[in-house]
Design an enzyme around this catalytic site. Sequence first.
Site, PDB file in Angstrom:
ATOM      1  N   ASP A  50       0.805  -1.224   0.000  1.00 39.13           N
ATOM      2  CA  ASP A  50       0.000   0.000   0.000  1.00 39.13           C
ATOM      3  C   ASP A  50       0.841   1.279   0.000  1.00 39.13           C
ATOM      4  OD1 ASP A  50      -2.156  -1.809   0.405  1.00 39.13           O
ATOM      5  OD2 ASP A  50      -1.985  -1.621   2.578  1.00 39.13           O
ATOM      6  N   GLU A  64     -11.681   0.048  -3.571  1.00 45.23           N
ATOM      7  CA  GLU A  64     -11.078   0.611  -2.372  1.00 45.23           C
ATOM      8  C   GLU A  64      -9.925   1.513  -2.782  1.00 45.23           C
ATOM      9  OE1 GLU A  64      -9.810  -2.728  -0.001  1.00 45.23           O
ATOM     10  OE2 GLU A  64      -8.555  -3.551  -1.580  1.00 45.23           O
TER      11      GLU A  64
HETATM   12  O1  FUB Z   1      -3.335  -3.628   3.187  1.00 42.48           O
HETATM   13  C1  FUB Z   1      -4.635  -3.966   3.617  1.00 42.48           C
HETATM   14  C2  FUB Z   1      -5.628  -3.581   2.584  1.00 42.48           C
HETATM   15  O2  FUB Z   1      -5.404  -4.311   1.403  1.00 42.48           O
HETATM   16  C3  FUB Z   1      -5.549  -2.157   2.146  1.00 42.48           C
HETATM   17  O3  FUB Z   1      -6.058  -1.268   3.053  1.00 42.48           O
HETATM   18  C4  FUB Z   1      -6.260  -2.273   0.858  1.00 42.48           C
HETATM   19  O4  FUB Z   1      -6.180  -1.152   0.048  1.00 42.48           O
HETATM   20  C5  FUB Z   1      -5.607  -3.491   0.284  1.00 42.48           C
HETATM   21  O5  FUB Z   1      -4.359  -3.195  -0.292  1.00 42.48           O
END
Ligand code: FUB
Length: 456
Positions: free
Chosen positions: A41, A216
């Site tokens: 991320d 997301e």
């Molecule tokens: O790293 C955990 C979660 O997985 C993140 O918050 C999302 O964006 C995905 O990458």
Amino acid sequence: MKNKNSYYKMSKTIPVNLFLLFLTVNAFAQNPLIMDQFTADPTARVFNGKLYVFPSHDIVPPKGEGRAEWFNMADYHVFSSENLTDWTDHGKILDQKDVPWADPKAYSMWAPDAVSKNGKYYFYFPTRLKEGGDGEKGFSIGVAVADKPEGPYKPQPNHIEGVEGIDPNVFIDKDGQAYLYWSRGEIYGAKLKDNMLELDSEIKTFDEIPKKGHIEGPFVFERNGTYYMTYPHVANNTERLEYGTSDNPIGPFEHQGVIMDESASGTWTNHHSIVNYKDQWYLFYHDNDLSPDFDKNRSIRTDSLFFEENGNIKKVIPTKRGVGITSSTSEIQVDRYSSKSNYGAASVFLDRLDPFRGWKVVLNKPEAWVRYNQVDFRSEGPKNVKIRARSLTGGTVALKLAGENDEEVAEVTIKKGGEWDVFSAPVKSEVIAVQDLIVQLKNGAGVEVDWVQFEK
Ligand code: FUB
């Protein structure tokens, strides 16, 4: 995110040193960027002329803690680089146990962001509330404040009121107005007050962004008056990076297309940021390079990003080589090549049981080659070259400079035998400036190469 497990075959996790607390310099420039821990991320930001990356920190949790076969993150590190080749780990900037409103055992310090305003640095992070709850509903977003990008960061006593969800992203417009975006199945956005700690408007959802398939990780940026809303979206099997554009940071955004396709590795998530540094745009994203059997232990990467004349984003093809210029006198990791012959050349782990040791190139067909771009020989050419290699049958490796005739500048004999050794040979001609290097099997049935290094 509940259903992610069903998308990916789970198997054993890879042990990793969990407790890297001290500043280290990682002499690795290629993809993945960080080779001594898992990172995911990545949000890249430019502060004071330097590029900082704020990633999540995937770990294998201590026995009996966290959640098996899922994301586990207890803290955050920040990394910086001035040349995108040498990265400094500034160590831990925030731990779950130091956030007053968070569940200190949740291991849920997911994707963060950081921005600078009025001389302060604001680090935005999601994690689970003490009173918990299931799925992304149990999450809120907090802010930790620092005087320097490297911290120390002091978390606020409470999370941002009114925000439920994950993946914060803050965009500050040219007029100074800051916006917070986040996700919980879909994307939300609101204005932030000047204190950067509270919402200052109604919460907006973006109905024009696809509703079908998980979405997301919003990341908003502006270029030439166009606002780009970019996000991971599961249109088919796993997340790919898509975007829309608008003339307003709060939309509506017109869907434009795909920035990066689904990962070839099958990693379910991708999470990215886009940054301009020294007049070049970069996409930061992640994959599972150091954990090929478990996609919840990820590694951050970067590749250059380009725009069409009309402002559309050209699709980014992930590379092993990544970005940055590599010094000819460093150990050049040619297994992170920019391109290769379509026969007899492959990059494989040095030790399948310990991916953190990195990769080697296997050349096992006559004339097979790999090309590694942007090696800096500076103005004084090297006299000698060393190769760490091994060959069961013995062989010869040619080192060439990519060009009209691919000039051969050295020929290194790799002695017969199964053990790794360092072999050297003189450099035949004057090699200066930044060049693309070709490593080619000249004679022999097969050679494995770990690295190549030139000497003055
Ligand atoms: O790293 C955990 C979660 O997985 C993140 O918050 C999302 O964006 C995905 O990458």
